[in-house]
Structure formats: structure tokens, C-alpha cells
Write an enzyme that holds these catalytic residues in place. Sequence first.
Site, PDB file in Angstrom:
ATOM      1  CG  ASN A 173      26.975 -41.932  37.945  1.00 32.94           C
ATOM      2  OD1 ASN A 173      25.826 -42.378  37.872  1.00 32.94           O
ATOM      3  ND2 ASN A 173      27.255 -40.802  38.578  1.00 32.94           N
ATOM      4  CE1 TYR A 177      27.022 -36.648  42.216  1.00 36.93           C
ATOM      5  CE2 TYR A 177      28.985 -36.991  40.876  1.00 36.93           C
ATOM      6  CZ  TYR A 177      27.817 -37.470  41.427  1.00 36.93           C
ATOM      7  OH  TYR A 177      27.445 -38.773  41.193  1.00 36.93           O
ATOM      8  NE  ARG A 178      29.556 -27.533  47.147  1.00 38.76           N
ATOM      9  CZ  ARG A 178      28.665 -27.751  48.114  1.00 38.76           C
ATOM     10  NH1 ARG A 178      27.366 -27.671  47.867  1.00 38.76           N
ATOM     11  NH2 ARG A 178      29.057 -28.027  49.340  1.00 38.76           N
ATOM     12  CD1 TRP A 191      31.949 -38.391  46.036  1.00 37.70           C
ATOM     13  CD2 TRP A 191      32.558 -37.956  43.917  1.00 37.70           C
ATOM     14  NE1 TRP A 191      33.229 -38.836  45.868  1.00 37.70           N
ATOM     15  CE2 TRP A 191      33.628 -38.606  44.591  1.00 37.70           C
ATOM     16  CE3 TRP A 191      32.716 -37.619  42.579  1.00 37.70           C
ATOM     17  CZ2 TRP A 191      34.821 -38.904  43.962  1.00 37.70           C
ATOM     18  CZ3 TRP A 191      33.912 -37.919  41.960  1.00 37.70           C
ATOM     19  CH2 TRP A 191      34.946 -38.539  42.642  1.00 37.70           C
ATOM     20  CD  GLU A 237      23.322 -40.826  35.714  1.00 37.22           C
ATOM     21  OE1 GLU A 237      24.317 -41.383  35.194  1.00 37.22           O
ATOM     22  OE2 GLU A 237      22.982 -41.028  36.890  1.00 37.22           O
ATOM     23  CG  ASP A 286      24.095 -26.433  48.504  1.00 36.05           C
ATOM     24  OD1 ASP A 286      23.475 -26.652  47.445  1.00 36.05           O
ATOM     25  OD2 ASP A 286      25.018 -27.135  48.911  1.00 36.05           O
TER      26      ASP A 286
HETATM   27  C1  LIG Z   1      22.175 -27.218  40.632  1.00 32.30           C
HETATM   28  C2  LIG Z   1      22.428 -28.559  41.258  1.00 32.30           C
HETATM   29  C3  LIG Z   1      23.580 -28.764  42.013  1.00 32.30           C
HETATM   30  C4  LIG Z   1      23.842 -30.002  42.598  1.00 32.30           C
HETATM   31  N1  LIG Z   1      24.970 -30.179  43.339  1.00 32.30           N
HETATM   32  C5  LIG Z   1      25.229 -31.389  43.903  1.00 32.30           C
HETATM   33  C6  LIG Z   1      26.411 -31.603  44.657  1.00 32.30           C
HETATM   34  O1  LIG Z   1      27.248 -30.724  44.805  1.00 32.30           O
HETATM   35  N2  LIG Z   1      26.600 -32.835  45.199  1.00 32.30           N
HETATM   36  C7  LIG Z   1      25.707 -33.850  45.048  1.00 32.30           C
HETATM   37  O2  LIG Z   1      25.951 -34.962  45.552  1.00 32.30           O
HETATM   38  N3  LIG Z   1      24.563 -33.667  44.353  1.00 32.30           N
HETATM   39  C8  LIG Z   1      24.318 -32.465  43.772  1.00 32.30           C
HETATM   40  N4  LIG Z   1      23.174 -32.274  43.051  1.00 32.30           N
HETATM   41  C9  LIG Z   1      22.199 -33.372  42.951  1.00 32.30           C
HETATM   42  C10 LIG Z   1      22.679 -34.446  42.008  1.00 32.30           C
HETATM   43  O3  LIG Z   1      22.992 -33.884  40.747  1.00 32.30           O
HETATM   44  C11 LIG Z   1      21.612 -35.509  41.825  1.00 32.30           C
HETATM   45  O4  LIG Z   1      21.348 -36.064  43.086  1.00 32.30           O
HETATM   46  C12 LIG Z   1      22.010 -36.585  40.845  1.00 32.30           C
HETATM   47  O5  LIG Z   1      20.924 -37.459  40.627  1.00 32.30           O
HETATM   48  C13 LIG Z   1      23.189 -37.366  41.335  1.00 32.30           C
HETATM   49  O6  LIG Z   1      23.528 -38.331  40.384  1.00 32.30           O
HETATM   50  P1  LIG Z   1      24.018 -39.775  40.804  1.00 32.30           P
HETATM   51  O7  LIG Z   1      22.841 -40.475  41.401  1.00 32.30           O
HETATM   52  O8  LIG Z   1      24.464 -40.364  39.521  1.00 32.30           O
HETATM   53  O9  LIG Z   1      25.104 -39.626  41.779  1.00 32.30           O
HETATM   54  C14 LIG Z   1      22.918 -31.062  42.430  1.00 32.30           C
HETATM   55  C15 LIG Z   1      21.776 -30.853  41.645  1.00 32.30           C
HETATM   56  C16 LIG Z   1      21.528 -29.621  41.061  1.00 32.30           C
HETATM   57  C17 LIG Z   1      20.289 -29.433  40.224  1.00 32.30           C
END
Ligand SMILES: Cc1cc2nc3c(=O)[nH]c(=O)nc-3n(C[C@H](O)[C@H](O)[C@H](O)COP(=O)(O)O)c2cc1C
Length: 605
Positions: A173, A177-178, A191, A237, A286
Site C-alpha cells: 500500500n 497520511y500526515r 492513518w 496504488e 486540516d
Molecule cells: C492533502 C491530503 C492529506 C491527507 N491526509 C490524510 C491523513 O492524515 N490521514 C488519512 O487517513 N488520510 C489522509 N488523506 C486521505 C488519504 O490520502 C486517502 O484517503 C487515501 O486514499 C488513503 O489511502 P489508503 O486507502 O491506501 O489508505 C489525505 C489526503 C490529502 C489529499
Amino acid sequence: MDLKETLEALKKRGWLKIIDEPLDVRLEIPHIAYLEVKKPDSKVLLFTRPIEREKGIEYSMPVVMNMFASKEVTTFLFGKEPDAIAAEIEELLHLKPPHDLKGKISLAARLFGLKNVPPKRLGGEGVCQQVKWMGKEADLDRLPILTTWPMDGGPFITMGQVYTRSLDGEMHNLGMYRLQQYDKRRLGMHWQIHKDSSHFFDQYRAAGKKMPVTVAIGGDPLYIWCGQAPMPYGMFELLLYGFVRKSNARLVKSLTNDLYIPEDVDIVIEGEVDPEELEIEGPFGDHTGYYTLTEPYPVMHVKAITTKKEPLYQATVVGKPPLEDKYMGWGTERIFLPLLQTTAPDLVDYHMPENGVFHNLILAKIAPRYKGHAKQIMHAFWGVGQMSFVKHALFVGQEAPDLTDYEALTAHILDRIGPESLLITEGIVDALDHSAPEALVGGKLGVDATGPIRKRDCEVLEDEKLLEEVRKLDDSVVALRQYLTATANPIAVIQYQKRERAKKLHQKLAPLANHLRVVVFVDTRQNSVDNPYMLIWRVVNNIDAKRDIYIDKIIGIDGTDKNEIDGFEREWPADTNCDPEVIEDLKKRGLVDVDEAFLERFQIV
Ligand SMILES: Cc1cc2nc3c(=O)[nH]c(=O)nc-3n(C[C@H](O)[C@H](O)[C@H](O)COP(=O)(O)O)c2cc1C
């Protein structure tokens, strides 16, 4: 193209602004980027001299921000229009067995093209491993990690590509995530509970094993876009990367674990997460435009940091819209349409306006075939992947205006609804949602405007006259403005000093049922009845449909901040506002050139 080559290409096209002034990673750089991306001709920014005044650090690597600065730049980064990528996906989804030789050749060519999709694992080290800081040498203070908001709990990596894999090693994966910097060698892993890496984390926790994690920063900007793309659980991804780029992602192994990362990224942070250790993460300003509340999250212990010889540090700032995620989200929205249509074949188009911060508002156009069809698709949305975070879904038929023609579309919707067009239900909500009575589960509103046009059955008064009448019923009302008064359901925005629930005020308005159809209540905290863009942002953020929509002859919508008056027991978060002193100082130094009207329009301070 890696990050440096991309910047050179952007510079040639006049899309890059280089700022050589020494600027603090605490607030100064983020505030400049925050203002820049709100401009109509926003540019990608390169800060060549980041510093940390308090710690006395001058960083050796520049900071890149606003990489997805506009639709033009985003299209350039994709290498084509997102709609063209969507068309390719659609074609693949509808591949048919060939009937003749020509068909066979064309199918073979298409399938041959897919050879670029899977990532390729390379032997040896990559350019991202030219400089190595191992063990105690691996110090996060070497990186210009930004503190984007005054009340943030610390510095955060905001464009980290987080690479993880399932316990059995079968699933890989990449998630965006920040990551909060706690100290020199520890990061908070934000996450959220619904996300893929969190599911992997649960597997490691159940097995009592430490979880390897590698975070990459920079490289081809498409990596980070892929990290935020809502790919189904279990699908790596970087397959999407290969599909879009038409060339495989080229990966090298991390030095201290078995996770593979793109060889051309700028910075790599390797480490592991002990599933037994959680630490308070946040607060963090956020992308909802509010601070997310503090919560315990897993912690990564850094074991190694590697970089290119001359790395760049890529970051973003999130807050009130519009921001860089508007353009990232636009690409995602377009590219994922055909995939969404596999679950909802009669979905013609959809759109998530940026001031609905994506999960708070979706507009959908469908080709209805039977009674209840819109409601059927609403339920499909609320049950599928990250679409299920959507709080408010407005459905129109095929004859409706373009979904981005907001004024015409809103009029179209208002002309076709009555109380029975509203569906209120409950489901999961984004972990960032602050308005539901409890975290993670909340109200949903679906509006079915696919029916025929209706006649207006109310008499519209002038704003001043209506305000006078409303104030006779309740003198806490301070301002009123009506929108779309020519439709069957004019909207009246009523601002009042909140001493009691909006529901009570709504009940008091019953004598005006001949003059009111849809009433939106807002409070006096940083709202203006004359700023519909920010009103929509605020109201869809603040509503929990089960609690805040009153369906009566007058439809009431409570967009106020909630507190003990509403029986609301969670903490209500603050807005992400820039530090006015920092903005003033940047203005004086000639680094930002925005006037009061701009600051007010986007509620910046
Ligand atoms: C600028 C930005 C910041 C993000 N920060 C977070 C975060 O801190 N935690 C989180 O769970 N998703 C965050 N997201 C959303 C995830 O990147 C998004 O849900 C992604 O599809 C998660 O991937 P996964 O399904 O493989 O876990 C963020 C998206 C963007 C565009």
C-alpha cells in the site's frame, strides 16, 4: 520526470515562482503557500532558503509547495487531461472479445500496453539512497518539516508517501497520511481507522509484531497523487501510477526493511511501528478548514534517512478551500468516474465542489429509470469505499445544467424539491468530521431533485422587509439574505446570536410560512450572509443531518457551531486561521500582496 526535472519544466512554462528570501518553516512558508493557491493564476512555489528561527536551523534542502497549483499544472503532471485517463479506464472496463483479426490485434495492443502497469523491482540502490544517515545520525531535524498552523501540535510532514505491506507480505500500500514530528526520530502515523495502512496495522497488532514502514517524499509528483487516490483495499496504488504514466514505477528496496519505494524520490525515512505504542497526535489544521482534535495514533521509530545528493522537500498546506487538494481532487474525481459507474451504471456524472471539502458534498447526475432510483444510488454511494464518507448527496436528472455551473444547478434543484425529496439516514463519516454527535458515525442527507419542475407557492418579500418580520419574532437575528428567490424554494440565510438552538428559532418562524421555504441558520462567529462560497463550506461542515435538518413546511438547516445548547458533548474545533502578525510582516517584506477584501473573501485571519 523526477521532482527537479518537473520544476525545470514548470519554470520554462512560467508556472514556477522561486522565493530566495530566508523564510521560517514555522508559519511563514505555509502562509505564503496558503495565500498563493487561492489566487486564480496560482503558481508552484520553490522556497530556496528555509530556516527554523527558534531552533537556529538553516536547512540544506529547498521546500516545494503547491505542486498541484492549478488545473493546467495538474494536467501537465498527469501528461494528459484526467478525462482522457478516465476514457482509457472505461475502455478497459468494457473490453469485448474480438470477432475478427483486426479486433484481435487491437485487443492485443491494448493488453500489451498494460505491461507497464505493475511496478518493477530493481536490484541495488537508487538515487534516493545516495546520502545515508543511519541509526542516531537519522535526525528528522535535518528536514525542513513545516508547522502550518498557529495551534498545530508541532511540525508535520504533509506530503509523505507512506509505504506499508500486510503482515503476510501479499498486499502493498501507498497512502498519503500526515505525519507529526514528535522529536528527532519519532513520527505520529495519522492513518485513520478506515484506511488501508490502519488495517495492516491491526494485523501486526494482533500478531504482536512490529510493523515496517517507509515514508518517501518527492520524486515524480504523480506518486503523491496516487497515494491519495481511493484505490480499493489490497490494490497497490503504484499500479495506477504505471497505468497513467505508461511506464512502470521503478522501485528499490529500503535499506533497513523489505519495503520497496520509487528509486527517484528525494527523501526516504525508514523505520518501524511498535503496535503497542500510541501517542497523542495533533491538533492539526486540516483540510476541512478546522483543526482536527487530538487522538492517539501509532508511532514510527526512525532507523534511517536517505536522500538524493541534492534533495527537494515537498509539502502542502491544508485548511479552508480553495487549496492544492482542490486540483488533486479534481483529477481523482474525473479519473474515478468510470470505476464508480461499475457500481452505479446509471450515474452520468458526479462532482465534489471544493468548498464541500469533498466528503461533505457531492453532486450527482443520473439517468433515472424508475421511482426511487436516485435513492438507490445514494445508498450505493454510502456503501462503497471512501464514497461512504459523503455526508450530503444532491441528485439531479440528465437534463440538469452542468454540475460545475453552480448557480444554474442550485436553481434547478430548488425548482424540483419538496420535503418528501429529502432522505435522512445514518452511516459512517470521515474520521475528520467534527459535527456528528459521536466520532465516525453520523447523519446523511440525500436530496432527490430528479423529479419534475414545481410551482412556487410562497410570496417572496424584500430582504429588508423579511428581516424586519423575522426580528419581530426573535430579536437575536442580526442579518438575513435571500438567494435564488425566483425558484420554487428560495433560500433565506439567517444569522443570529446563538443563545438557543436553531430548532427553536425555526419553530418561531412558523407564522412566516407563506414567505419562507428553505432557511439556513448561521451564527455570528466569522460568518457573512453575503459570502455564499464560505457559507456553503461552513454549513456542510457543521451539519449532522439527523440532528440539524428540520423537515416541515419550512425546511430548516442548522449550520451553526454546536455546543451544550444543542446537547453536543464533543469538543468543537477552531477554524484554521492564519496568524495575522505573520501575514502583516510578510506583507511588509513584500512577500505577499493580498488586500483586506481577499483576506475576508476566504476568511483567512
Ligand atoms: C492533502 C491530503 C492529506 C491527507 N491526509 C490524510 C491523513 O492524515 N490521514 C488519512 O487517513 N488520510 C489522509 N488523506 C486521505 C488519504 O490520502 C486517502 O484517503 C487515501 O486514499 C488513503 O489511502 P489508503 O486507502 O491506501 O489508505 C489525505 C489526503 C490529502 C489529499
